[in-house]
Design a protein around this motif. Structure first.
Motif, short mmCIF file in Angstrom:
data_model
loop_
_atom_site.label_atom_id
_atom_site.label_comp_id
_atom_site.label_asym_id
_atom_site.label_seq_id
_atom_site.Cartn_x
_atom_site.Cartn_y
_atom_site.Cartn_z
N GLY A 14 5.43 -15.38 -24.95
CA GLY A 14 6.10 -16.18 -26.17
C GLY A 14 7.27 -16.92 -25.94
O GLY A 14 8.23 -16.31 -25.61
N ARG A 15 7.13 -18.05 -25.84
CA ARG A 15 8.14 -19.10 -25.35
C ARG A 15 8.60 -19.69 -26.76
O ARG A 15 7.86 -20.42 -27.31
N ALA A 16 9.92 -19.74 -27.09
CA ALA A 16 10.45 -20.61 -28.23
C ALA A 16 9.96 -20.33 -29.32
O ALA A 16 9.47 -21.20 -30.11
N ALA A 17 9.74 -18.97 -29.69
CA ALA A 17 8.99 -18.58 -30.81
C ALA A 17 9.71 -19.14 -32.18
O ALA A 17 10.97 -18.77 -32.36
N GLY A 18 8.88 -19.96 -33.18
CA GLY A 18 9.26 -20.43 -34.22
C GLY A 18 9.85 -21.83 -34.09
O GLY A 18 10.21 -22.41 -34.98
N ARG A 19 10.23 -22.34 -32.86
CA ARG A 19 10.54 -23.79 -32.59
C ARG A 19 9.49 -24.75 -32.44
O ARG A 19 8.44 -24.30 -32.22
N ALA A 20 9.88 -25.87 -32.48
CA ALA A 20 8.71 -27.12 -32.27
C ALA A 20 7.94 -27.04 -30.92
O ALA A 20 6.85 -27.39 -30.91
N ASP A 21 8.84 -26.58 -29.82
CA ASP A 21 8.27 -26.34 -28.53
C ASP A 21 7.63 -25.02 -28.44
O ASP A 21 7.46 -24.67 -27.14
N GLU A 22 7.38 -24.14 -29.42
CA GLU A 22 6.80 -22.99 -29.33
C GLU A 22 5.46 -22.97 -28.55
O GLU A 22 4.52 -23.67 -28.69
N ARG A 23 5.14 -21.78 -27.49
CA ARG A 23 3.98 -21.57 -27.03
C ARG A 23 3.71 -20.08 -26.82
O ARG A 23 4.48 -19.40 -26.19
N ILE A 24 2.60 -19.70 -27.49
CA ILE A 24 2.23 -18.31 -27.18
C ILE A 24 0.99 -18.12 -26.57
O ILE A 24 0.05 -18.82 -26.86
N ALA A 25 0.75 -17.35 -25.54
CA ALA A 25 -0.34 -16.97 -24.83
C ALA A 25 -0.33 -15.47 -24.58
O ALA A 25 0.43 -14.73 -24.37
N VAL A 26 -1.78 -14.93 -24.66
CA VAL A 26 -2.14 -13.64 -24.22
C VAL A 26 -3.04 -13.49 -23.28
O VAL A 26 -3.97 -14.08 -23.02
N GLN A 27 -2.76 -12.71 -22.15
CA GLN A 27 -3.57 -12.73 -21.01
C GLN A 27 -3.42 -11.17 -20.68
O GLN A 27 -2.73 -10.22 -21.20
N PRO A 28 -4.85 -10.71 -20.13
CA PRO A 28 -4.97 -9.34 -19.74
C PRO A 28 -3.78 -9.04 -18.52
O PRO A 28 -3.77 -9.79 -17.66
N LEU A 29 -3.42 -7.86 -18.30
CA LEU A 29 -2.66 -7.51 -17.46
C LEU A 29 -3.08 -7.75 -16.00
O LEU A 29 -2.07 -8.34 -15.17
N SER A 30 -4.32 -7.77 -15.74
CA SER A 30 -4.86 -8.00 -14.64
C SER A 30 -4.78 -9.45 -14.13
O SER A 30 -4.84 -9.72 -12.86
N GLU A 31 -4.68 -10.26 -15.20
CA GLU A 31 -4.48 -11.65 -14.82
C GLU A 31 -3.20 -12.38 -15.18
O GLU A 31 -2.90 -13.56 -15.14
N ALA A 32 -2.17 -11.56 -15.75
CA ALA A 32 -1.01 -11.89 -16.35
C ALA A 32 -0.19 -12.85 -14.93
O ALA A 32 -0.03 -12.18 -13.87
N ASN A 33 0.39 -14.07 -15.27
CA ASN A 33 0.79 -14.97 -14.28
C ASN A 33 2.04 -15.19 -14.51
O ASN A 33 2.47 -15.93 -15.63
N ALA A 34 2.84 -14.86 -13.80
CA ALA A 34 4.28 -14.78 -13.92
C ALA A 34 4.87 -16.39 -14.28
O ALA A 34 5.75 -16.71 -14.78
N SER A 35 4.19 -17.25 -13.63
CA SER A 35 4.36 -18.78 -13.79
C SER A 35 4.23 -19.28 -15.19
O SER A 35 5.13 -20.50 -15.30
N VAL A 36 3.61 -18.59 -16.33
CA VAL A 36 3.79 -19.08 -17.66
C VAL A 36 4.91 -18.82 -18.27
O VAL A 36 5.19 -19.69 -19.18
N ALA A 37 5.91 -17.88 -17.56
CA ALA A 37 7.29 -17.82 -18.33
C ALA A 37 8.40 -18.54 -17.66
O ALA A 37 8.18 -18.94 -16.45
N ASP A 38 9.42 -18.82 -18.55
CA ASP A 38 10.64 -19.18 -18.23
C ASP A 38 11.69 -18.40 -18.83
O ASP A 38 11.45 -17.48 -19.57
N MET A 39 12.91 -18.96 -18.88
CA MET A 39 14.09 -18.15 -19.34
C MET A 39 14.16 -18.25 -20.91
O MET A 39 14.66 -17.30 -21.66
N ALA A 40 13.11 -19.07 -21.57
CA ALA A 40 13.05 -19.22 -23.01
C ALA A 40 11.92 -18.23 -23.51
O ALA A 40 11.59 -18.36 -24.51
N THR A 41 11.17 -17.50 -22.56
CA THR A 41 10.16 -16.87 -22.85
C THR A 41 10.40 -15.33 -23.00
O THR A 41 11.22 -14.98 -22.03
N CYS A 42 9.95 -14.67 -23.91
CA CYS A 42 10.08 -12.99 -24.02
C CYS A 42 8.53 -12.63 -23.69
O CYS A 42 7.54 -13.09 -24.32
N VAL A 43 8.54 -11.69 -22.99
CA VAL A 43 7.18 -11.17 -22.53
C VAL A 43 6.99 -9.80 -22.93
O VAL A 43 7.85 -8.58 -22.99
#
Length: 254
Positions: A195-224
């Protein structure tokens, strides 16, 4: 001379998610201490002064704010999210404990805010519907082996896990290591919510299974948020999958 110190959170960043209590504190204060991007979220009057510092200067910021409040000013220390969750309230309390006696006489008010994991969870459904915990992946203030131990124990105990500070330019590897560790203790189908920037204009929410979870999806504005073995995913064609953790687990009573 006894002053006032408010410690507030701006919420995840959407102005509508800032509480009325926090807005009232902003209106009452004269001086504001905080990280620049958090202070930028406030609509301050010309007579209200900003005191900007780097994000890693929490204790120095708390000391400066308390010194000004002890001189009689109405001061506001600003965090993102909730000030009591990996944020400024703890730094203020630490400064009071170790500072001069006059700081204990300051009128201190810590106001709750909407923290990132609540905003992300609301976007995804109800992944925090049963027992959960929050862990910061930053090893700036605690060693990595403690973080690994807590992740392992939380997964074994069946907690849904919210990860704060998952990755940064200075810490690019911890989230990937966390996923690797958790794959040893959780089903590979366990949902992971980015969950990146939840509630803001640049929000990005993605769901992945743990087997495919890719750390590159996240940054410091992300809560996992990493589900437990009980967390379920409900497919919704054309929409973000619904992720929730049932309130009643095996052996419990409805």
């Amino acid at each position: 001379m006894k002053g006032t110190l408010f410690v507030i959170g701006t919420g995840p960043g959407n102005p509508e998610q800032m509480t009325p209590e926090a807005l009232a504190a902003v209106d009452a204060a004269t001086d504001f201490f905080g990280y620049g991007p958090y202070l930028d979220r406030l609509q301050l009057r010309p007579d209200q002064l900003r005191h900007v510092s780097d994000n890693r200067e929490e204790l120095d910021r708390a000391v400066a704010a308390l010194a000004m409040a002890a001189d009689g000013a109405k001061v506001c220390v600003v965090s993102g999210g909730d000030p009591g969750i990996f944020a400024m309230a703890a730094a203020v309390c630490e400064a009071i404990e170790n500072g001069p006696a006059a700081w204990r006489a300051v009128d201190l008010t810590v106001l709750p805010g909407v923290t990132a994991m609540l905003a992300v969870a609301a976007r995804a459904g109800a992944p925090l519907g049963h027992d959960f915990c929050a862990i910061s992946l930053s090893d700036n203030l605690k060693p990595w082996n403690i973080i690994e131990n807590r992740l392992e124990l939380a997964a074994k105990a069946g907690f849904v896990i919210a990860l704060y500070n998952p990755i940064s330019r200075a810490r690019p590897w911890q989230l990937g290591e966390a996923f690797k560790l958790l794959r040893q203790h959780l089903p590979v189908t366990t949902p992971v919510i980015f969950g990146r920037a939840a509630g803001r204009a640049d929000e990005r929410i993605a769901v992945q299974p743990l087997s495919e979870a890719n750390a590159s999806v996240a940054d410091m504005a992300t809560c996992v948020i990493i589900g437990s073995a009980e967390t379920r995913v409900v497919a919704r064609p054309g929409k973000l999958d619904l992720v929730y953790t049932p309130r009643f687990m095996a052996g419990g009573k409805r």
